[in-house]
Design a protein around this motif. Structure first.
Motif, PDB file in Angstrom:
ATOM      1  N   ALA A 205      -7.331   9.389   9.246  1.00  0.00           N
ATOM      2  CA  ALA A 205      -7.311   9.737   7.955  1.00  0.00           C
ATOM      3  C   ALA A 205      -6.163   9.423   7.266  1.00  0.00           C
ATOM      4  N   VAL A 206      -4.882   9.580   7.891  1.00  0.00           N
ATOM      5  CA  VAL A 206      -3.700   9.086   7.144  1.00  0.00           C
ATOM      6  C   VAL A 206      -3.466   7.795   7.064  1.00  0.00           C
ATOM      7  N   TYR A 207      -4.033   6.925   7.918  1.00  0.00           N
ATOM      8  CA  TYR A 207      -3.958   5.579   7.908  1.00  0.00           C
ATOM      9  C   TYR A 207      -4.800   5.148   6.454  1.00  0.00           C
ATOM     10  N   GLU A 208      -6.300   5.642   6.405  1.00  0.00           N
ATOM     11  CA  GLU A 208      -6.949   5.258   5.542  1.00  0.00           C
ATOM     12  C   GLU A 208      -6.538   5.701   4.073  1.00  0.00           C
ATOM     13  N   ASN A 209      -5.651   6.797   3.795  1.00  0.00           N
ATOM     14  CA  ASN A 209      -5.009   7.021   2.522  1.00  0.00           C
ATOM     15  C   ASN A 209      -3.950   6.018   2.192  1.00  0.00           C
ATOM     16  N   ILE A 210      -3.098   5.664   3.204  1.00  0.00           N
ATOM     17  CA  ILE A 210      -2.200   4.765   3.198  1.00  0.00           C
ATOM     18  C   ILE A 210      -2.942   3.404   2.751  1.00  0.00           C
ATOM     19  N   ASN A 212      -5.434   2.866   0.986  1.00  0.00           N
ATOM     20  CA  ASN A 212      -6.111   3.170  -0.322  1.00  0.00           C
ATOM     21  C   ASN A 212      -4.904   3.357  -1.423  1.00  0.00           C
ATOM     22  N   LYS A 214      -2.064   5.590  -1.047  1.00  0.00           N
ATOM     23  CA  LYS A 214      -1.407   7.036  -1.088  1.00  0.00           C
ATOM     24  C   LYS A 214      -0.732   7.155   0.292  1.00  0.00           C
ATOM     25  N   GLN A 215       0.730   7.239  -0.096  1.00  0.00           N
ATOM     26  CA  GLN A 215       1.609   7.161   0.908  1.00  0.00           C
ATOM     27  C   GLN A 215       1.568   8.855   1.385  1.00  0.00           C
ATOM     28  N   PRO A 216       1.744   9.314   2.500  1.00  0.00           N
ATOM     29  CA  PRO A 216       1.941  10.372   3.099  1.00  0.00           C
ATOM     30  C   PRO A 216       3.280  11.135   2.596  1.00  0.00           C
ATOM     31  N   ASP A 220       1.920  16.833   2.687  1.00  0.00           N
ATOM     32  CA  ASP A 220       0.717  16.454   3.505  1.00  0.00           C
ATOM     33  C   ASP A 220       0.690  16.653   4.700  1.00  0.00           C
TER      34      ASP A 220
END
Length: 221
Positions: A205-210, A212, A214-216, A220
């Motif tokens: 999920a974190v990877y998908e955010n990055i 897209n 969005k840096q963690p 977060d």
């Protein structure tokens, strides 16, 4: 090669890898050489590989490849993966090797020590190299104390703190996609280590955010 030159070459090679030769220098078909199992160091077809290939094409393999025999005249490369790859690219059929009898653990330690001194080492390469060496060394100890003592020895050899070695080893808990981002300097080491404690689904999920955009952040995590 004269006996004197061969002796000098083998002596310098032994000092470099801190191993003793048993069978001396031999010429082996390059097709009989195979990569070390789970070799953590990448062999890339980049500009440096092109230069090495051209050098080997012109002068041959000057530094012998360290191997151990597996079975049926096949050999596992301990040190010299890049030279072996370049020799294949250059169309070289036989390469000079030094054959050693090594246990799995000893072979792992020598493999890591002979590659870790490269000029450019990716975080992922250090991570798995340190982990492999720690596991090999800790087999001689017991449990957690064995791992801690092994890390201390690795840190001493590398000239860094034990905590830093543990931090690199922690990166092996990342999913491959996130570890690649660390290598590409798109994810900081500090953040990556924090994320490594997440379950795999959360890491994805974190990877998908990055991906897209969005840096963690610490919030977060």
């Amino acid at each position: 090669m004269s006996k004197v030159r061969e002796k000098i070459k083998l002596t310098s090679y032994d000092e470099l890898l801190k191993v003793e030769t048993t069978d001396g220098l031999k010429e082996i078909d390059v097709d009989k050489l195979h990569d070390f199992s789970n070799h953590p160091f990448k062999v890339s077809d980049d500009e440096k590989m092109e230069e090495l290939t051209e050098s080997i094409r012109e002068r041959g393999v000057l530094l012998p490849i360290l191997v151990r025999k597996t079975n049926d005249e096949e050999y596992e490369i301990i040190s010299g993966h890049r030279r072996t790859h370049a020799a294949r690219l250059a169309g070289i059929e036989k390469v000079p090797v030094i054959i050693r009898e090594l246990s799995d653990d000893d072979a792992t330690i020598v493999m890591v020590d002979s590659n870790i001194q490269r000029e450019e080492i990716l975080p992922s390469e250090k991570a798995f190299a340190y982990k492999m060496k720690m596991d090999a060394m800790s087999h001689r100890g017991s449990g957690r104390s064995g791992e801690e003592q092994s890390v201390d020895k690795i840190a001493e050899n590398e000239g860094i703190g034990s905590r830093q070695v543990f931090r690199y080893i922690r990166l092996t808990k990342l999913i491959p996609e996130l570890l690649a981002l660390v290598d590409e300097k798109k994810l900081t080491m500090v953040m990556a280590i924090d994320i490594s404690y997440f379950a795999e689904d959360l890491q994805r999920a974190v990877y998908e955010n990055i991906v897209n955009g969005k840096q963690p952040t610490k919030d977060d995590i």
